[in-house]
Design a protein around this motif. Structure first.
Motif, PDB file in Angstrom:
ATOM      1  N   ALA A  70      19.809  93.524  58.220  1.00  0.00           N
ATOM      2  CA  ALA A  70      19.392  92.704  59.661  1.00  0.00           C
ATOM      3  C   ALA A  70      20.418  91.376  59.909  1.00  0.00           C
ATOM      4  O   ALA A  70      21.066  91.433  60.901  1.00  0.00           O
ATOM      5  N   PHE A  71      20.845  90.825  58.863  1.00  0.00           N
ATOM      6  CA  PHE A  71      21.982  90.159  58.929  1.00  0.00           C
ATOM      7  C   PHE A  71      23.257  90.444  59.414  1.00  0.00           C
ATOM      8  O   PHE A  71      23.999  90.012  60.161  1.00  0.00           O
ATOM      9  N   SER A  83      34.292  90.940  62.119  1.00  0.00           N
ATOM     10  CA  SER A  83      33.482  92.021  61.601  1.00  0.00           C
ATOM     11  C   SER A  83      33.931  92.252  59.927  1.00  0.00           C
ATOM     12  O   SER A  83      32.846  92.165  59.084  1.00  0.00           O
ATOM     13  N   TRP A  84      35.315  91.625  59.500  1.00  0.00           N
ATOM     14  CA  TRP A  84      35.549  91.580  58.080  1.00  0.00           C
ATOM     15  C   TRP A  84      34.884  90.451  57.261  1.00  0.00           C
ATOM     16  O   TRP A  84      34.395  90.815  56.119  1.00  0.00           O
ATOM     17  N   ALA A  85      34.793  89.541  58.022  1.00  0.00           N
ATOM     18  CA  ALA A  85      34.265  88.463  57.401  1.00  0.00           C
ATOM     19  C   ALA A  85      32.445  88.571  57.106  1.00  0.00           C
ATOM     20  O   ALA A  85      32.216  88.352  56.128  1.00  0.00           O
ATOM     21  N   THR A  86      31.925  89.227  58.142  1.00  0.00           N
ATOM     22  CA  THR A  86      30.666  89.787  58.148  1.00  0.00           C
ATOM     23  C   THR A  86      30.573  90.460  56.663  1.00  0.00           C
ATOM     24  O   THR A  86      29.599  90.405  56.133  1.00  0.00           O
ATOM     25  N   SER A  87      31.433  91.568  56.521  1.00  0.00           N
ATOM     26  CA  SER A  87      31.438  92.394  55.441  1.00  0.00           C
ATOM     27  C   SER A  87      31.316  91.952  54.022  1.00  0.00           C
ATOM     28  O   SER A  87      30.866  91.904  53.298  1.00  0.00           O
ATOM     29  N   ALA A 358      34.573  98.365  53.259  1.00  0.00           N
ATOM     30  CA  ALA A 358      34.077  98.183  52.059  1.00  0.00           C
ATOM     31  C   ALA A 358      32.518  97.578  52.221  1.00  0.00           C
ATOM     32  O   ALA A 358      31.597  97.825  51.481  1.00  0.00           O
ATOM     33  N   GLY A 359      32.314  96.703  53.005  1.00  0.00           N
ATOM     34  CA  GLY A 359      31.249  95.829  53.166  1.00  0.00           C
ATOM     35  C   GLY A 359      30.284  96.791  53.853  1.00  0.00           C
ATOM     36  O   GLY A 359      28.884  96.789  53.346  1.00  0.00           O
ATOM     37  N   GLY A 360      30.481  97.912  54.710  1.00  0.00           N
ATOM     38  CA  GLY A 360      29.463  98.736  55.161  1.00  0.00           C
ATOM     39  C   GLY A 360      28.951  99.627  53.907  1.00  0.00           C
ATOM     40  O   GLY A 360      27.877 100.178  53.884  1.00  0.00           O
TER      41      GLY A 360
END
Length: 501
Positions: A70-71, A83-87, A358-360
């Motif tokens: 959810a985050f 987006s990359w920071a969230t990942s 990678a985060g995904g």
């Protein structure tokens, strides 16, 4: 990224503008409110009684994965940070609170249930798909260093002559071709740079400038569909299709191109007809002047030969037995050993995209390895849903989201869920061609989203030329998006029904 690339000044201006908008003092209040909302939702899901979710046998680790999911969704959709920071945050949160290397008092497996492997979470950044991206980036960097990209554009555009409509077709096809192997953003920047002298030749009162400027983002977005390395959603789809512990379809680079390249070419010709009809040229001829020469040295010939060999190996992966991920490392090794690629060139690789993907993957690993995805599928009667409904709804959701947030983020959110749901449905999806139809459909839907200047970086770059108004982009983007979805999904349906996937 790609400082040596033609049109880098456009990229630099685009990123500076995005940064200025994001970090303008007036934006901080909105950001803080968004962040507060995200944290409230995340912490609520984190601390709710486990039976609130309606998922039988839900463990604490699985509940934390739900909260992290959810985050990620809210952070990507609301664009609180890059987006990359969230990942990157996803990976760290999973390591600290769900892995066997987490905080002691937070990860007692007797209390929270089976833990995830910290090695597997970290390994998402070394996934074979990441290597595929790196190989594509390195080929693009080498082509720019040697001037091969400019010469290719010059040579490939020459056969289209000087008739305005044919020049438009040339830019569409060449941009589409480049974006099959080079980052869509870099391709758009390069081709817009080549268009600069052309714009000066066209009368300001005509619509020719709009037509040419629109051709670049449309072709860059559509061209990316043709190969697994063309755009991140493709490589994400390929990961789940080829996962040995999942679908294990062993879909190769050549197989992907066999059905996606013809689709892309057909869409490029359709877009040519639509663009030239809506924005007709008042000036009938254009003289093309593309600057840039190819270096005639040892490194250039190494790049040319390596590029040809790499593409041939990708296309014949089933014949050679070398998968596309391994092939991607060949140019990296050759260029490094021959001095074409230096340590400074490694800085040109778009690391933010790699972290994003990678985060995904880490999110997908958490959903599957924790057992959450399997439990959710058992608790929700997906098998009772119409296969056609799942196909249409998943495509529309992806298309809508991708118009407003990163298509990579959209694919990273939807792919792991759909992979598990579709696998659990088994033969039920046979009527639409199976799970592959749904997942590849997501890749098509993501690339078809090009309605707004914020939808994709190529759109934003083209809009920054000031030759395009937002309603022009909405008009072409919506028409081509719908056509792309209809033709793409129809093709997938029949290919799947014929058992060719």
């Amino acid at each position: 990224m790609f400082k040596i690339f033609p049109g880098f000044h456009l990229l630099e201006a685009y990123h500076k503008n995005r940064h200025a908008q994001k970090y303008h003092p007036s934006a901080w209040t909105k950001k803080l409110l968004k962040l507060a909302f995200v944290l409230i939702v995340t912490l609520t899901l984190w601390n709710l009684p486990s039976d609130s979710f309606g998922i039988e046998g839900l463990t604490v680790v699985q509940q934390r994965v739900i909260a992290i999911f959810a985050f990620a969704t809210l952070m990507w959709v609301l664009e609180v940070v890059s987006s990359w920071a969230t990942s990157l945050a996803i990976i760290v949160l999973m390591l600290l609170f769900t892995s066997d290397s987490g905080i002691n008092f937070m990860t007692d497996k007797e209390v929270v249930g089976p833990l995830l492997s910290h090695k597997s979470i970290m390994a998402t950044f070394a996934d074979p798909v990441i290597m595929l991206f790196i190989g594509g980036f390195v080929l693009a960097i080498a082509a720019s260093k040697t001037g091969l990209d400019a010469v290719l554009a010059k040579v490939l555009l020459k056969p289209f002559g000087t008739k305005s409509e044919n020049v438009l077709l040339g830019f569409l096809l060449i941009t589409g071709l480049f974006s099959m192997f080079v980052s869509n953003t870099a391709t758009a920047a390069m081709m817009l740079a080549f268009l600069t002298p052309v714009f000066k030749q066209l009368p300001p009162e005509g619509k020719g400038r709009i037509a040419l400027a629109m051709s670049i983002p449309v072709a860059a977005n559509l061209g990316g569909m043709a190969t697994p390395i063309g755009t991140p959603p493709n490589t994400i789809a390929l990961k789940y299709l080829n996962d040995p512990e999942g679908l294990n379809m062993a879909l190769g680079f050549g197989e992907w191109m066999a059905f996606m390249a013809p689709l892309t070419i057909a869409l490029l010709f359709i877009s040519w007809f639509i663009i030239k009809s809506i924005f007709p040229f008042s000036q009938k001829t254009i003289q093309l002047e593309i600057e840039g020469e190819m270096k005639k040295d040892r490194q250039t010939y190494i790049v040319i030969v390596t590029f040809i060999v790499t593409v041939l190996l990708w296309l014949t992966d089933k014949l050679t037995g070398i998968n596309s991920y391994t092939v991607a490392m060949v140019p990296v090794a050759v260029f490094a050993l021959t001095g074409v690629l230096t340590k400074y060139d490694l800085e040109e690789i778009n690391w933010s995209v790699l972290w994003m993907v990678a985060g995904g993957f880490a999110l997908g690993y958490g959903l599957n390895a924790s057992g959450l995805a399997a439990n959710a599928v058992k608790s929700i009667p997906f098998a009772e849903w119409s296969p056609l409904l799942i196909l249409i709804v998943s495509g529309l959701v992806c298309y809508m989201l991708s118009n407003f947030i990163s298509n990579s983020a959209t694919a990273a959110l939807l792919m792991p869920i759909l992979a598990v749901v579709c696998t659990a449905m088994g033969d039920t999806l046979g009527s639409i061609g199976g799970t592959a139809t749904v997942l590849i459909g997501i890749a098509i839907a993501a690339s078809s989203a090009m309605v707004l200047p914020i939808s994709t970086p190529p759109n934003a770059l083209a809009f920054s030329t000031n030759y395009i108004k937002q309603n022009d982009m909405v008009k072409i983007g919506l028409i081509m998006g719908v056509i792309s979805l209809v033709i793409g999904y129809t093709m997938l349906y029949f290919i799947g029904k014929a058992g060719l996937l």
